[in-house]
Design an enzyme around this catalytic site. Structure first.
Site, mmCIF file in Angstrom:
data_model
loop_
_atom_site.group_PDB
_atom_site.id
_atom_site.type_symbol
_atom_site.label_atom_id
_atom_site.label_comp_id
_atom_site.label_asym_id
_atom_site.label_seq_id
_atom_site.Cartn_x
_atom_site.Cartn_y
_atom_site.Cartn_z
ATOM 1 N N GLU A 189 0.746 -1.130 -0.019
ATOM 2 C CA GLU A 189 -0.011 0.095 -0.023
ATOM 3 C C GLU A 189 0.643 1.278 0.047
ATOM 4 O OE1 GLU A 189 -0.545 -2.833 1.726
ATOM 5 O OE2 GLU A 189 -2.485 -3.330 1.174
ATOM 6 N N HIS A 215 -10.800 -6.683 7.931
ATOM 7 C CA HIS A 215 -11.525 -6.334 7.081
ATOM 8 C C HIS A 215 -12.949 -5.706 7.179
ATOM 9 C CE1 HIS A 215 -8.897 -9.902 5.705
ATOM 10 N NE2 HIS A 215 -8.659 -9.255 4.786
#
Length: 326
Positions: free
Chosen positions: A59, A128
Protein backbone atom coordinates in the site's frame (compact mmCIF):
# COMPACT_ATOMS: atom_id res chain seq x y z
CA UNK A 1 -32.70 0.85 -14.30
CA UNK A 2 -31.66 1.34 -10.64
CA UNK A 3 -27.92 1.62 -10.02
CA UNK A 4 -26.24 -0.04 -7.05
CA UNK A 5 -23.74 1.78 -4.84
CA UNK A 6 -20.81 -0.24 -6.26
CA UNK A 7 -21.97 0.30 -9.85
CA UNK A 8 -22.17 4.02 -9.13
CA UNK A 9 -18.53 3.95 -8.03
CA UNK A 10 -17.61 1.94 -11.13
CA UNK A 11 -19.41 4.37 -13.42
CA UNK A 12 -17.90 7.45 -11.78
CA UNK A 13 -14.36 6.21 -12.43
CA UNK A 14 -15.18 4.93 -15.91
CA UNK A 15 -16.75 8.22 -16.99
CA UNK A 16 -13.92 10.28 -15.52
CA UNK A 17 -11.33 8.15 -17.32
CA UNK A 18 -13.25 8.69 -20.54
CA UNK A 19 -13.45 12.43 -19.89
CA UNK A 20 -9.81 13.00 -18.85
CA UNK A 21 -6.90 10.91 -20.14
CA UNK A 22 -4.83 11.93 -17.10
CA UNK A 23 -7.06 9.84 -14.82
CA UNK A 24 -5.84 6.29 -14.19
CA UNK A 25 -6.31 3.59 -11.56
CA UNK A 26 -3.79 1.49 -9.69
CA UNK A 27 -3.99 -1.06 -6.91
CA UNK A 28 -4.04 -4.74 -6.06
CA UNK A 29 -6.05 -6.77 -8.62
CA UNK A 30 -7.71 -3.73 -10.22
CA UNK A 31 -6.74 -4.91 -13.72
CA UNK A 32 -7.13 -8.56 -14.69
CA UNK A 33 -9.52 -9.37 -11.81
CA UNK A 34 -11.45 -6.11 -12.10
CA UNK A 35 -11.03 -5.38 -8.39
CA UNK A 36 -11.89 -7.52 -5.39
CA UNK A 37 -15.41 -6.07 -5.46
CA UNK A 38 -15.53 -5.57 -9.26
CA UNK A 39 -15.37 -1.79 -9.04
CA UNK A 40 -12.96 -1.73 -12.01
CA UNK A 41 -14.44 -4.60 -14.00
CA UNK A 42 -13.86 -4.08 -17.72
CA UNK A 43 -11.43 -1.19 -17.21
CA UNK A 44 -8.35 -3.08 -18.44
CA UNK A 45 -10.06 -4.00 -21.70
CA UNK A 46 -11.29 -0.42 -22.22
CA UNK A 47 -8.28 1.61 -21.13
CA UNK A 48 -5.29 -0.76 -21.35
CA UNK A 49 -2.47 -1.63 -18.94
CA UNK A 50 -0.93 1.87 -18.89
CA UNK A 51 -4.06 3.31 -17.26
CA UNK A 52 -5.21 0.26 -15.25
CA UNK A 53 -2.23 -0.91 -13.26
CA UNK A 54 -2.03 -4.02 -11.11
CA UNK A 55 0.44 -3.48 -8.29
CA UNK A 56 2.22 -5.64 -5.72
CA UNK A 57 0.63 -6.00 -2.28
CA UNK A 58 2.32 -2.85 -0.98
CA UNK A 59 0.00 0.00 0.00
CA UNK A 60 2.86 2.42 0.67
CA UNK A 61 4.12 1.80 -2.87
CA UNK A 62 0.63 2.31 -4.34
CA UNK A 63 0.13 5.68 -2.64
CA UNK A 64 3.73 6.78 -3.17
CA UNK A 65 3.51 6.06 -6.90
CA UNK A 66 0.18 7.90 -7.06
CA UNK A 67 1.67 10.96 -5.38
CA UNK A 68 4.60 11.02 -7.79
CA UNK A 69 2.31 10.73 -10.80
CA UNK A 70 0.04 13.47 -9.44
CA UNK A 71 2.94 15.87 -8.99
CA UNK A 72 3.73 15.33 -12.68
CA UNK A 73 0.19 16.21 -13.76
CA UNK A 74 -1.72 12.93 -13.62
CA UNK A 75 -4.90 12.22 -11.60
CA UNK A 76 -4.48 8.77 -10.10
CA UNK A 77 -7.14 6.78 -8.28
CA UNK A 78 -5.40 4.45 -5.83
CA UNK A 79 -7.41 1.54 -4.45
CA UNK A 80 -6.82 0.07 -1.03
CA UNK A 81 -8.39 -3.36 -1.46
CA UNK A 82 -9.66 -3.11 2.13
CA UNK A 83 -9.51 0.20 3.98
CA UNK A 84 -8.00 -1.53 7.01
CA UNK A 85 -4.68 -1.68 5.16
CA UNK A 86 -4.53 2.05 4.49
CA UNK A 87 -2.48 2.20 7.70
CA UNK A 88 0.39 0.62 5.70
CA UNK A 89 0.45 3.81 3.61
CA UNK A 90 0.03 6.18 6.55
CA UNK A 91 3.41 7.90 6.14
CA UNK A 92 2.86 8.57 2.43
CA UNK A 93 -0.59 10.00 3.10
CA UNK A 94 0.06 12.28 6.07
CA UNK A 95 3.70 13.28 5.54
CA UNK A 96 3.77 13.42 1.75
CA UNK A 97 0.32 13.88 0.20
CA UNK A 98 -1.07 15.97 3.06
CA UNK A 99 1.87 18.38 3.28
CA UNK A 100 3.03 18.82 -0.29
CA UNK A 101 0.97 21.88 -1.21
CA UNK A 102 1.99 23.62 2.05
CA UNK A 103 5.68 22.68 1.66
CA UNK A 104 5.79 24.26 -1.76
CA UNK A 105 3.98 27.45 -0.79
CA UNK A 106 0.93 26.55 -2.83
CA UNK A 107 3.03 25.87 -5.92
CA UNK A 108 2.38 22.12 -6.00
CA UNK A 109 -0.75 20.02 -5.83
CA UNK A 110 -1.56 16.35 -5.31
CA UNK A 111 -4.81 15.47 -7.09
CA UNK A 112 -5.11 11.88 -5.95
CA UNK A 113 -8.06 9.86 -4.72
CA UNK A 114 -7.46 6.97 -2.36
CA UNK A 115 -10.46 4.65 -2.35
CA UNK A 116 -10.95 2.62 0.81
CA UNK A 117 -13.66 -0.08 1.01
CA UNK A 118 -14.44 0.24 4.71
CA UNK A 119 -16.86 -0.85 7.37
CA UNK A 120 -18.36 -3.93 8.97
CA UNK A 121 -21.64 -5.82 8.82
CA UNK A 122 -20.31 -8.39 6.37
CA UNK A 123 -18.64 -10.63 8.96
CA UNK A 124 -15.19 -9.77 7.64
CA UNK A 125 -13.42 -10.00 10.97
CA UNK A 126 -10.87 -7.70 12.45
CA UNK A 127 -8.71 -7.08 9.32
CA UNK A 128 -11.55 -6.41 6.86
CA UNK A 129 -14.15 -4.36 8.76
CA UNK A 130 -12.59 -1.23 10.19
CA UNK A 131 -13.57 2.42 9.72
CA UNK A 132 -10.24 4.25 9.65
CA UNK A 133 -11.46 7.77 8.91
CA UNK A 134 -10.59 9.06 12.37
CA UNK A 135 -6.90 8.23 11.79
CA UNK A 136 -6.77 11.13 9.32
CA UNK A 137 -9.21 13.70 10.69
CA UNK A 138 -6.55 15.88 12.31
CA UNK A 139 -4.26 16.00 9.25
CA UNK A 140 -4.31 19.33 7.36
CA UNK A 141 -4.22 19.05 3.60
CA UNK A 142 -6.43 15.99 3.33
CA UNK A 143 -10.10 15.74 2.41
CA UNK A 144 -12.25 12.87 3.66
CA UNK A 145 -15.48 11.66 2.06
CA UNK A 146 -17.95 8.95 3.17
CA UNK A 147 -21.07 8.58 0.98
CA UNK A 148 -24.29 6.85 2.07
CA UNK A 149 -26.22 6.62 -1.21
CA UNK A 150 -25.55 5.56 -4.79
CA UNK A 151 -26.25 9.11 -6.01
CA UNK A 152 -23.69 10.54 -3.61
CA UNK A 153 -21.17 7.74 -4.23
CA UNK A 154 -21.07 8.67 -7.91
CA UNK A 155 -21.28 12.43 -7.53
CA UNK A 156 -18.81 12.69 -4.67
CA UNK A 157 -16.30 10.39 -6.36
CA UNK A 158 -16.43 12.47 -9.54
CA UNK A 159 -15.90 15.62 -7.48
CA UNK A 160 -13.01 13.94 -5.65
CA UNK A 161 -11.30 12.94 -8.90
CA UNK A 162 -11.58 16.52 -10.19
CA UNK A 163 -10.32 18.01 -6.91
CA UNK A 164 -6.73 19.26 -6.78
CA UNK A 165 -6.05 18.01 -3.24
CA UNK A 166 -5.69 14.45 -1.90
CA UNK A 167 -9.05 12.90 -1.08
CA UNK A 168 -9.64 9.80 1.05
CA UNK A 169 -12.83 8.21 -0.24
CA UNK A 170 -14.27 5.74 2.27
CA UNK A 171 -16.97 3.68 0.54
CA UNK A 172 -18.89 1.26 2.74
CA UNK A 173 -18.79 -2.40 1.70
CA UNK A 174 -22.12 -3.17 3.37
CA UNK A 175 -23.86 -0.80 0.96
CA UNK A 176 -22.24 -2.10 -2.24
CA UNK A 177 -25.14 -4.26 -3.40
CA UNK A 178 -27.75 -3.57 -0.70
CA UNK A 179 -28.89 -0.16 -1.87
CA UNK A 180 -29.71 1.16 -5.32
CA UNK A 181 -31.50 4.08 -6.90
CA UNK A 182 -32.20 5.71 -10.23
CA UNK A 183 -29.37 8.05 -11.21
CA UNK A 184 -29.37 10.91 -13.73
CA UNK A 185 -28.09 10.01 -17.17
CA UNK A 186 -26.32 13.33 -17.51
CA UNK A 187 -22.98 14.14 -15.90
CA UNK A 188 -23.22 15.49 -12.35
CA UNK A 189 -21.07 15.99 -9.25
CA UNK A 190 -21.86 16.37 -5.54
CA UNK A 191 -19.65 19.16 -4.11
CA UNK A 192 -17.31 18.19 -1.29
CA UNK A 193 -17.95 19.74 2.12
CA UNK A 194 -21.74 19.96 1.95
CA UNK A 195 -23.96 17.93 4.29
CA UNK A 196 -27.37 16.62 3.23
CA UNK A 197 -30.59 17.06 5.18
CA UNK A 198 -32.05 13.56 4.89
CA UNK A 199 -35.07 14.13 7.12
CA UNK A 200 -36.58 17.26 8.62
CA UNK A 201 -37.50 17.35 12.31
CA UNK A 202 -38.00 19.77 15.17
CA UNK A 203 -37.26 18.00 18.49
CA UNK A 204 -33.93 16.18 18.03
CA UNK A 205 -31.05 15.96 15.54
CA UNK A 206 -29.26 12.81 14.45
CA UNK A 207 -25.81 13.56 13.01
CA UNK A 208 -24.42 10.66 11.01
CA UNK A 209 -22.72 9.54 7.77
CA UNK A 210 -21.99 6.54 5.54
CA UNK A 211 -23.83 3.28 6.28
CA UNK A 212 -25.24 4.61 9.57
CA UNK A 213 -27.47 7.03 7.67
CA UNK A 214 -29.85 4.18 6.92
CA UNK A 215 -30.47 2.84 10.45
CA UNK A 216 -30.62 6.45 11.65
CA UNK A 217 -33.45 7.17 9.23
CA UNK A 218 -35.22 3.95 10.22
CA UNK A 219 -34.87 4.89 13.89
CA UNK A 220 -36.22 8.39 13.23
CA UNK A 221 -39.28 6.96 11.48
CA UNK A 222 -39.87 4.52 14.33
CA UNK A 223 -39.57 7.25 16.95
CA UNK A 224 -42.12 9.38 15.12
CA UNK A 225 -44.53 6.47 14.81
CA UNK A 226 -44.18 5.04 18.32
CA UNK A 227 -43.27 8.14 20.38
CA UNK A 228 -44.48 11.07 18.34
CA UNK A 229 -40.91 12.42 18.34
CA UNK A 230 -39.82 14.62 15.42
CA UNK A 231 -36.19 13.82 14.51
CA UNK A 232 -34.01 15.60 11.96
CA UNK A 233 -31.28 13.54 10.25
CA UNK A 234 -28.09 15.17 8.93
CA UNK A 235 -25.87 13.13 6.59
CA UNK A 236 -22.40 14.70 6.78
CA UNK A 237 -21.15 13.13 3.50
CA UNK A 238 -17.79 14.95 3.84
CA UNK A 239 -15.91 14.66 7.13
CA UNK A 240 -13.11 17.03 6.13
CA UNK A 241 -14.11 19.69 5.32
CA UNK A 242 -17.18 19.23 7.52
CA UNK A 243 -20.31 21.32 6.96
CA UNK A 244 -20.43 22.90 10.40
CA UNK A 245 -23.02 25.50 9.34
CA UNK A 246 -25.54 22.75 8.56
CA UNK A 247 -24.80 20.99 11.85
CA UNK A 248 -25.04 24.13 13.97
CA UNK A 249 -28.24 25.25 12.22
CA UNK A 250 -29.99 21.98 12.95
CA UNK A 251 -28.85 21.73 16.56
CA UNK A 252 -29.93 25.31 17.29
CA UNK A 253 -33.36 24.38 15.95
CA UNK A 254 -33.89 21.09 17.79
CA UNK A 255 -31.74 21.56 20.95
CA UNK A 256 -31.02 17.84 21.35
CA UNK A 257 -28.35 15.78 19.56
CA UNK A 258 -27.40 12.16 19.02
CA UNK A 259 -24.23 11.50 16.99
CA UNK A 260 -24.21 8.13 15.27
CA UNK A 261 -21.19 6.54 13.58
CA UNK A 262 -19.89 3.03 12.98
CA UNK A 263 -16.31 3.88 13.95
CA UNK A 264 -15.35 3.10 17.54
CA UNK A 265 -16.34 5.59 20.21
CA UNK A 266 -12.92 6.50 21.61
CA UNK A 267 -11.17 8.87 19.22
CA UNK A 268 -14.03 8.79 16.73
CA UNK A 269 -15.34 11.91 14.98
CA UNK A 270 -18.29 12.00 17.40
CA UNK A 271 -16.02 13.30 20.14
CA UNK A 272 -14.84 16.22 17.97
CA UNK A 273 -18.39 17.08 16.89
CA UNK A 274 -19.53 16.96 20.49
CA UNK A 275 -16.74 19.33 21.57
CA UNK A 276 -17.51 21.82 18.79
CA UNK A 277 -21.22 21.76 19.65
CA UNK A 278 -20.39 22.48 23.28
CA UNK A 279 -18.30 25.47 22.20
CA UNK A 280 -20.66 26.87 19.57
CA UNK A 281 -24.18 25.80 20.59
CA UNK A 282 -24.08 25.40 24.36
CA UNK A 283 -26.83 27.95 24.98
CA UNK A 284 -29.11 26.08 22.56
CA UNK A 285 -28.66 22.61 24.06
CA UNK A 286 -31.41 21.14 26.19
CA UNK A 287 -29.70 17.92 27.23
CA UNK A 288 -26.37 16.09 27.02
CA UNK A 289 -24.87 15.34 23.61
CA UNK A 290 -25.11 11.58 23.16
CA UNK A 291 -23.36 9.08 20.91
CA UNK A 292 -24.19 5.70 19.40
CA UNK A 293 -21.05 4.02 18.06
CA UNK A 294 -19.32 0.67 17.76
CA UNK A 295 -17.96 -0.78 20.96
CA UNK A 296 -14.31 -0.07 21.76
CA UNK A 297 -13.09 -3.46 20.62
CA UNK A 298 -12.01 -5.36 17.50
CA UNK A 299 -14.65 -6.43 14.98
CA UNK A 300 -15.69 -10.08 15.01
CA UNK A 301 -16.20 -12.86 12.48
CA UNK A 302 -19.04 -14.26 14.59
CA UNK A 303 -22.33 -12.73 13.30
CA UNK A 304 -23.96 -12.45 16.78
CA UNK A 305 -20.81 -10.92 18.25
CA UNK A 306 -20.43 -8.49 15.35
CA UNK A 307 -24.05 -7.44 15.75
CA UNK A 308 -23.42 -6.86 19.46
CA UNK A 309 -20.47 -4.58 18.59
CA UNK A 310 -22.14 -2.50 15.87
CA UNK A 311 -24.73 0.28 16.22
CA UNK A 312 -28.26 -0.60 15.07
CA UNK A 313 -31.78 0.77 15.01
CA UNK A 314 -32.64 -0.52 18.50
CA UNK A 315 -29.57 1.11 20.04
CA UNK A 316 -30.31 4.42 18.32
CA UNK A 317 -33.95 4.39 19.42
CA UNK A 318 -33.01 3.57 23.02
CA UNK A 319 -30.47 6.41 23.16
CA UNK A 320 -32.92 8.87 21.61
CA UNK A 321 -35.61 7.94 24.13
CA UNK A 322 -33.20 8.51 27.00
CA UNK A 323 -32.31 11.93 25.61
CA UNK A 324 -35.95 12.84 24.90
CA UNK A 325 -36.83 12.13 28.52
CA UNK A 326 -34.00 14.29 29.85
Amino acid sequence: MPTTYIKAIHDAMFEEMKRDENVFVLGEDVGILGGAFKATEGFLQEFGPERVIDTPIAESLIVGAAIGAAVLGMRPIAEMQFADFISCAYDQIINMAGTLRYRHGGGAQVPIVIRGPSGAGVHGGLFHSQNPESYFLSVPGLKIVAPATAYDAKGLLKASIRDNDPVLFFEHKYLYRRIQEELPEEDYIVPLGQAALRREGSEMTFITYSAMVHPSLAAAERLEKEDGLSVEVIDLRSLRPLDWDAVFRSVRKTSKVVIIHEDRRTGGIGGEISARLSEECFESLDGPIMRVTSEDTHYAFSPPLEEFILPNVDKIVAKARTLAAY
